[in-house]
Scaffold this active site. Structure first.
Site, PDB file in Angstrom:
ATOM      1  CD  GLU A  44      -2.977  -0.872  -0.053  1.00 19.86           C
ATOM      2  OE1 GLU A  44      -3.053   0.243  -0.621  1.00 19.86           O
ATOM      3  OE2 GLU A  44      -3.634  -1.855  -0.435  1.00 19.86           O
ATOM      4  CE1 TYR A 125      -6.763   2.891  -0.258  1.00 20.80           C
ATOM      5  CE2 TYR A 125      -4.391   3.159  -0.049  1.00 20.80           C
ATOM      6  CZ  TYR A 125      -5.482   2.481  -0.562  1.00 20.80           C
ATOM      7  OH  TYR A 125      -5.302   1.376  -1.349  1.00 20.80           O
ATOM      8  CG  ASP A 143      -7.674   4.221  -3.810  1.00 26.70           C
ATOM      9  OD1 ASP A 143      -8.916   4.225  -4.039  1.00 26.70           O
ATOM     10  OD2 ASP A 143      -6.912   3.381  -4.329  1.00 26.70           O
TER      11      ASP A 143
END
Length: 362
Positions: A44, A125, A143
């Site tokens: 991520e 996020y 996102d």
């Protein structure tokens, strides 16, 4: 307020349509082989501002070098930056290492959304993505893809360039997320935005949630999401020299430990003030560290684009002679002489890789 955005939705059916589609079409990605929260966190962080196809080889090399938080926490900075070289936004790598140190100090990866959010460099996020994918916590992970999908599904005309708008979308996703399978729900939204609900020419006829989409129903998908333009990028003119001595060694400089590209290495680079011709300006700037210049030759002009600035680099090859080999020794006033064989061991700013590539053709 958010209730108005979702009043048209059959939430249960929306969840089912999205999740069923995701399990059928989900891409085979290296961070999806298990639910190890560390592997998911690394992916991520790497995927921020970077496309999946670019990330995959970096991710695979990174995980071989640092398979657990322990190896990452103990890595020296040069090895870390070299592993990240080319991905850009290098504060991500440093923050990731700080997170690894925090996790090691905790005795293991935190298992709640609140604790994950406390990790260095982890925002709403990333915390939502790791929480939902690794631990099945129904937390929103908003996102760019999710902004786009949900703005169209729910006809949300809030400006996504404004920080306060994130709260609106997080509230909407919180209201519609599957509590039975939040991992597949969040990843389904991301996958949908990446492959179907694209910024331009979305594939609406292939969309698994088309019947739920208000923008499709009204024919206004091209108007969403609303995003105001960012300020124009600042252009900086630089003069760059690849300085090589008679021993095949290159003169490089280590950037400061704070600011843009901190602690990366670069060829000799100077902000151009226009007072002299670029070649004369360069020789004047090099004079304290390069006493015997044999030749100077133009390589070319190169642009390197950052998020808020552009480097315009006029570049030269400079051949010099030195009294003795100075490999890995500090030059007279600044810089470091590095042999051509060991140059690859140093994290070099990506902008200068372009110049080096052209230099090698001379």
């Amino acid at each position: 307020m958010t209730q108005n955005y979702i009043e048209h939705l059959n939430i249960e059916q929306f969840q089912k349509d999205l999740i069923d589609w995701y399990y059928i079409v989900k891409r085979d990605l290296p961070w999806r082989i298990n639910r190890d929260p560390y592997r998911i966190l690394v992916s991520e962080i790497m995927l921020q501002q970077t496309q999946v196809v670019t990330v995959i080889p970096y991710y695979e090399r990174f995980m071989k070098l640092f398979p657990t938080t322990k190896e990452l926490a103990e890595a020296d900075e040069q090895t870390l930056l070299k592993a990240w070289e080319g991905l850009g936004y290098y504060s991500r790598a440093r923050n990731l290492q700080e997170s690894a140190k925090m996790i090691e100090a905790m005795g293991g990866f935190p298992t709640t959304h609140e604790e994950i959010l406390k990790l260095k460099g982890v925002g709403p996020y990333t915390a939502g993505a790791v929480s939902s994918i690794a631990f099945g916590i129904p937390a929103p992970a908003v996102d760019g893809n999710v902004f786009r999908v949900m703005s169209r599904v729910c006809c949300i005309f809030e400006d996504i360039a404004k920080p306060k708008t994130r709260k609106v979308f997080e509230s909407v996703v919180t209201d519609v997320i599957s509590h039975e399978d939040p991992s597949a729900f969040n990843q389904g939204l991301m996958e949908l935005g990446a492959t179907i609900c694209t910024p331009k020419s979305p594939k609406c006829l292939e969309c698994p949630v088309q019947k739920h989409c208000q923008a499709f129903k009204q024919g206004i998908d091209d108007l969403l999401p609303v995003k105001t333009k960012a300020n124009a990028q600042v252009k900086t003119k630089l003069v760059v020299a690849i300085v090589e001595n008679q021993y095949g060694e290159y003169l490089v400089n280590k950037r400061p430990d704070k600011g843009l590209l901190a602690n990366f290495y670069e060829f000799m680079s100077f902000e151009y003030d226009g007072t002299l011709e670029p070649a004369e300006f360069l020789l004047e700037k090099l004079s304290p560290v390069c006493k015997n210049v044999e030749s100077i030759q133009a390589i070319g002009t190169f642009n390197h684009v950052f998020s808020h600035r552009i480097w315009e680099m006029e570049s030269y090859s400079v051949k010099v002679t030195t009294d003795i080999t100075l490999s890995d020794e500090v030059a007279e006033n600044s810089g470091l002489w590095i042999s051509s064989t060991s140059l690859h061991e140093y994290p070099l700013v990506a902008a200068h890789h372009k110049i080096l590539s052209e230099y090698d053709k001379l």
